[in-house]
Design an enzyme around this catalytic site. Structure first.
Site, PDB file in Angstrom:
ATOM      1  CE  LYS A  29      14.881   2.906 100.214  1.00 54.47           C
ATOM      2  NZ  LYS A  29      13.524   2.498 100.664  1.00 54.47           N
ATOM      3  CG  ASN A  30      12.017   5.706  99.345  1.00 51.83           C
ATOM      4  OD1 ASN A  30      12.355   4.705  98.903  1.00 51.83           O
ATOM      5  ND2 ASN A  30      12.471   6.324 100.195  1.00 51.83           N
ATOM      6  NE  ARG A  98       5.405   1.174 104.171  1.00 55.45           N
ATOM      7  CZ  ARG A  98       4.714   0.653 104.997  1.00 55.45           C
ATOM      8  NH1 ARG A  98       4.760  -0.308 105.539  1.00 55.45           N
ATOM      9  NH2 ARG A  98       3.218   1.359 105.283  1.00 55.45           N
ATOM     10  CG  ASP A 122      13.367   0.811 107.172  1.00 58.76           C
ATOM     11  OD1 ASP A 122      14.479   0.051 106.810  1.00 58.76           O
ATOM     12  OD2 ASP A 122      12.953   1.771 106.253  1.00 58.76           O
ATOM     13  CG  ASP A 311      13.789   8.384 105.018  1.00 61.04           C
ATOM     14  OD1 ASP A 311      13.561   7.527 106.119  1.00 61.04           O
ATOM     15  OD2 ASP A 311      13.151   8.266 104.007  1.00 61.04           O
ATOM     16  CB  VAL A 333       7.722  11.174 109.905  1.00 63.52           C
ATOM     17  CG1 VAL A 333       7.096  10.468 108.760  1.00 63.52           C
ATOM     18  CG2 VAL A 333       7.715  12.808 109.576  1.00 63.52           C
TER      19      VAL A 333
END
Ligand code: EPU
Length: 440
Positions: A29-30, A98, A122, A311, A333
């Site tokens: 996804k990222n 984002r 999120d 994550d 983070v």
């Protein structure tokens, strides 16, 4: 197209079975979502394989279509072309995720102006974008910040600059790369993020004609080129999916072959999994995961790559509720990423969230009163109940918790999980999970 998830969809899960079998990873996804934005830098066609069919990819597609892209996709094969930028103003997609803010660079490069909606994503803390906007200013853009938008313009071309990030932000690093590939001259990013998804974005941009050097010590140097062209690229496998499925295998005391999992992207995770009693075997096809002995507690700290990824802490924490003794996680983070543990305590877990730093890493949240450490005592049996997903990774943690719990859980807000996990109900069912989606 991915079937739109109804916001009211729920998962009904009955726990207690070890999950076994094979599961194939979707594209990350990222990385995939940013690659669609990168394709806006050329008027030629880009072709992607292993493109994930998830909610966040749909938001990125909608963004590109609004800007003038033509997209065709069949399963995980996606073709995108943006012959002309139709508008430089995106007024929809407010707070959806984002990705839209990353379109500022490509729009400035092609059109000299841009307006994108404020970011969402999120619910894990304030998540500012100051480094994105300051970096664009360093490259010569003028920025206006509204309550619902960011506007940017540049006279002539963006110009290369030396940019030193105060923290190795993934998004800010991507923002600078995407804005500088077509800028005049050289851009150096000091203290950049070096996540595998960024490397994959750089690989795509290289194929499109960019010149980008990745140096030692978190330095990335981009040499602006005149023009980029189309390219073909296979999106790297999703390491967050890989970790989620590995934790699922160990938490349920099952045995899962995660096809496509790359050892190189998971080194820190694999070490910590073995420390608590999980085991794995790396094969040509992927990585096989299982529980080798009764689980034991551990101390962990999340960090930027190559550290233990933020994550991963949520699915890992579910395993720790089943581990003997005390475990601790220090989240460095995000300042507020343990909200999801409240529901786990109601399910029977013993988790205390603290505002102190309980690790060794330098932490931006020290003495700032943020709930960014968790202490877990285990093992505790978990019991099914009604849960509401607060965000994507917490959502998958809730699903894993429900799958090891005694009895039935009803999980609401699952559109959050669909943002990042492809066809999750079908794939988990294939491993033997008792899970079904209920649409109202
Ligand atoms: N930050 C700032 N200012 C900025 C940008 C970031 O203070 O201008 C702070 C953030 O508030 C946070 C830290 O820097 O405390 C790290 O944020 P980063 O920019 O690295 O994260 P991101 O780009 O917003 C991406 C992933 C996240 C993942 C992080 C860290 C995407 C779309 N999201 O977010 O993924 O947790 O990197 O690896 O790529 C997820 O997939 O569930 C997810 C949240």
């Amino acid at each position: 197209m991915v079937p739109q998830t109804d916001k009211e969809d729920k998962f009904i899960v009955r726990g207690g079975r070890p999950l076994t079998g094979e599961i194939k990873l979707a594209g990350a996804k990222n990385a995939a979502t940013k690659m669609l934005v990168a394709s806006l830098l050329t008027d030629e066609e880009c072709v992607f394989e292993n493109f994930p069919q998830i909610g966040d990819a749909e938001v990125a597609k909608e963004l590109c279509i609004t800007l003038g892209s033509e997209i065709k996709s069949i399963d995980s094969h996606l073709v995108i072309r943006t012959p002309k930028i139709k508008t430089t103003r995106v007024v929809s997609l407010h707070r959806k995720n984002r990705i839209p803010i990353l379109a500022l660079g490509p729009l400035l490069s092609r059109m000299g102006e841009a307006e994108v909606p404020v970011v969402g994503g999120d619910k894990i803390g304030p998540r500012p974008v100051d480094m994105h906007l300051e970096s664009l200013k360093s490259l010569g853009a003028e920025i206006e910040i509204g309550s619902e938008y960011y506007k940017a313009k540049v006279s002539g071309k963006l110009r290369g600059a030396n940019i030193s990030l105060k923290y190795p932000s993934v998004g800010a690093t991507e923002q600078i790369i995407l804005a500088s590939v077509l800028a005049e001259g050289k851009t150096m990013i000091v203290n950049s993020a070096v996540e595998p998804e960024i490397t994959d974005l750089i690989k795509l941009l290289q194929k499109m004609g960019a010149i980008i050097e990745v140096g030692t010590n978190r330095t990335i140097t981009v040499y602006g080129v005149e023009k980029l062209h189309g390219a073909r690229h296979t999106v790297l496998p999703d390491r967050n999916e890989a970790v989620s499925f590995a934790c699922l295998a160990v938490a349920t005391n099952g045995r899962i072959m995660v096809k496509g999992a790359e050892q190189e992207h998971l080194i820190t995770f694999l070490n910590n999994l073995r420390r608590i009693g999980g085991e794995y075997e790396v094969t040509e096809d992927g990585i096989l995961f299982w529980r080798a002995r009764p689980l034991t507690g551990i101390k962990l700290e999340t960090d930027t790559h190559p550290g233990f990824m933020t994550d991963w802490q949520q699915p890992f924490l579910i395993m720790l509720t089943q581990a003997a003794g005390e475990s601790a996680i220090h989240e460095t983070v995000y300042e507020d990423r343990f909200g999801y543990t409240k529901d786990l305590n109601l399910m029977g877990a013993d988790i205390k969230v603290l505002k102190t730093c309980i690790g060794e890493l330098p932490c931006r949240f020290k003495d700032k009163d943020y709930p960014h450490s968790a202490v877990i005592h285990g093992p505790t049996p978990l019991y099914g109940m009604a849960l509401t997903v607060p965000d994507l990774r917490a959502g998958i943690a809730h699903v894993i918790a429900a799958l090891i719990a005694e009895g039935e859980s009803e999980i609401s807000g699952v559109h959050e999980i669909d943002r990042g996990y492809e066809k999750i109900v079908e794939r988990l069912s294939f491993l033997g999970a008792d899970i079904k989606r209920v649409s109202n």
